[in-house]
Design a protein around this motif. Sequence first.
Motif, PDB file in Angstrom:
ATOM      1  N   VAL A  85      -7.754 -22.356 111.241  1.00  0.00           N
ATOM      2  CA  VAL A  85      -7.319 -22.879 112.529  1.00  0.00           C
ATOM      3  C   VAL A  85      -6.411 -21.866 113.215  1.00  0.00           C
ATOM      4  O   VAL A  85      -5.674 -21.119 112.556  1.00  0.00           O
ATOM      5  CB  VAL A  85      -6.574 -24.228 112.345  1.00  0.00           C
ATOM      6  N   ASP A  86      -6.521 -21.814 114.544  1.00  0.00           N
ATOM      7  CA  ASP A  86      -5.604 -20.993 115.339  1.00  0.00           C
ATOM      8  C   ASP A  86      -4.280 -21.757 115.413  1.00  0.00           C
ATOM      9  O   ASP A  86      -4.054 -22.566 116.311  1.00  0.00           O
ATOM     10  CB  ASP A  86      -6.192 -20.762 116.731  1.00  0.00           C
ATOM     11  N   TYR A  87      -3.419 -21.491 114.447  1.00  0.00           N
ATOM     12  CA  TYR A  87      -2.226 -22.313 114.223  1.00  0.00           C
ATOM     13  C   TYR A  87      -1.387 -22.461 115.488  1.00  0.00           C
ATOM     14  O   TYR A  87      -0.993 -23.577 115.857  1.00  0.00           O
ATOM     15  CB  TYR A  87      -1.389 -21.704 113.095  1.00  0.00           C
ATOM     16  N   ARG A 255       1.891 -20.741 106.754  1.00  0.00           N
ATOM     17  CA  ARG A 255       1.327 -20.105 105.559  1.00  0.00           C
ATOM     18  C   ARG A 255       0.550 -21.085 104.689  1.00  0.00           C
ATOM     19  O   ARG A 255      -0.205 -20.668 103.811  1.00  0.00           O
ATOM     20  CB  ARG A 255       2.449 -19.459 104.746  1.00  0.00           C
ATOM     21  N   GLU A 256       0.730 -22.393 104.907  1.00  0.00           N
ATOM     22  CA  GLU A 256      -0.027 -23.381 104.144  1.00  0.00           C
ATOM     23  C   GLU A 256      -1.484 -23.472 104.599  1.00  0.00           C
ATOM     24  O   GLU A 256      -2.328 -24.012 103.895  1.00  0.00           O
ATOM     25  CB  GLU A 256       0.617 -24.774 104.274  1.00  0.00           C
ATOM     26  N   LEU A 257      -1.776 -22.972 105.795  1.00  0.00           N
ATOM     27  CA  LEU A 257      -3.123 -23.058 106.356  1.00  0.00           C
ATOM     28  C   LEU A 257      -3.770 -21.680 106.365  1.00  0.00           C
ATOM     29  O   LEU A 257      -3.099 -20.665 106.535  1.00  0.00           O
ATOM     30  CB  LEU A 257      -3.056 -23.586 107.791  1.00  0.00           C
ATOM     31  N   GLU A 258      -5.101 -21.664 106.185  1.00  0.00           N
ATOM     32  CA  GLU A 258      -5.810 -20.401 106.289  1.00  0.00           C
ATOM     33  C   GLU A 258      -5.658 -19.850 107.704  1.00  0.00           C
ATOM     34  O   GLU A 258      -5.728 -20.578 108.679  1.00  0.00           O
ATOM     35  CB  GLU A 258      -7.301 -20.595 105.968  1.00  0.00           C
ATOM     36  N   SER A 259      -5.445 -18.555 107.800  1.00  0.00           N
ATOM     37  CA  SER A 259      -5.221 -17.924 109.091  1.00  0.00           C
ATOM     38  C   SER A 259      -6.535 -17.697 109.828  1.00  0.00           C
ATOM     39  O   SER A 259      -7.447 -17.048 109.302  1.00  0.00           O
ATOM     40  CB  SER A 259      -4.490 -16.583 108.906  1.00  0.00           C
ATOM     41  N   TRP A 260      -6.616 -18.219 111.025  1.00  0.00           N
ATOM     42  CA  TRP A 260      -7.787 -18.004 111.878  1.00  0.00           C
ATOM     43  C   TRP A 260      -8.011 -16.518 112.116  1.00  0.00           C
ATOM     44  O   TRP A 260      -9.147 -16.027 112.080  1.00  0.00           O
ATOM     45  CB  TRP A 260      -7.558 -18.746 113.192  1.00  0.00           C
ATOM     46  N   ARG A 261      -6.948 -15.767 112.310  1.00  0.00           N
ATOM     47  CA  ARG A 261      -7.077 -14.328 112.570  1.00  0.00           C
ATOM     48  C   ARG A 261      -7.571 -13.585 111.335  1.00  0.00           C
ATOM     49  O   ARG A 261      -8.382 -12.664 111.431  1.00  0.00           O
ATOM     50  CB  ARG A 261      -5.739 -13.761 113.035  1.00  0.00           C
ATOM     51  N   GLU A 262      -7.076 -13.983 110.166  1.00  0.00           N
ATOM     52  CA  GLU A 262      -7.525 -13.321 108.944  1.00  0.00           C
ATOM     53  C   GLU A 262      -9.009 -13.582 108.689  1.00  0.00           C
ATOM     54  O   GLU A 262      -9.758 -12.682 108.302  1.00  0.00           O
ATOM     55  CB  GLU A 262      -6.686 -13.798 107.754  1.00  0.00           C
TER      56      GLU A 262
END
Length: 279
Positions: A85-87, A255-262
Amino acid sequence: IVGNVRMGLYLGYPLSVVLRRPFVGDVTDPLSQIEDLPRLVFKLLERYEWFVLDRADESVFVYQSSYQEALERGVTDPVRLPNAVDYQRFADPDGDVIDQTDRILRANGINPDDQIAIYTGSMVDRYHLAEVGKAAEQLPDWEFVFIGKERGADIHSIVAGKSNAHFLGSFDYELIPGFLSHSDLGLCLIDAEQPLKLKEFTAAGLSTLVIPELKQWYDYDNLIYADPTPDAIVDAINGLNGTEISDREVEIDERELESWREISQQYYQLFDRLCPDSD
């Protein structure tokens, strides 16, 4: 050519053969989501899908279970890239988006200051929307808002005759963070490993109602567990522990969520390996 399941995968592969282009099979949903098809049709599609993935230049899997099956079936070098997600978009929505969604809610007879439980996504039965609709009858102090495309579930019947249940239709994705900013509770009652809406609700800081089976995949602090029955939903929203959901403080570290950018960068690297001479 990138073929996303299902039709994109099925049509993209033969197109890549004809055009002699590299092909990426992108499996964002497991085959189990089409198991309700007639048995013969399902088995044919299952066989063809694995035929394509075995011959793709690269194959990407969102679900760990699908990725594991690919390994067991001998798919060459499958790649595991989970939903992300795009946090910042959800944690800190644009002011114009917040204002626009405020106006949309009010135009549909919903006060954004009231307690709002929200569902976003396609209207499908496996999210137990009918059970949510029945629960709404017992929760007159809550507004239940459904946003997305009609697909399978008879959402008009679900909200019919309920002054606190509203189907608003679908909107541009850019507006979803605004709708969530006005909400108090996300609804994600599905037994699935990678529901994107769960991560969007979490990034937005929403308490989120999920089924107990999700404990095997997630331990976010914002999750509230309930069986997908009207009575259990009512009990969870009322707060059996004496704490109203709207009073819960939810703090989620990015940091608990997968990075959309990564994840996006990993897709870019994958494309670059297949087409190193492209700009």
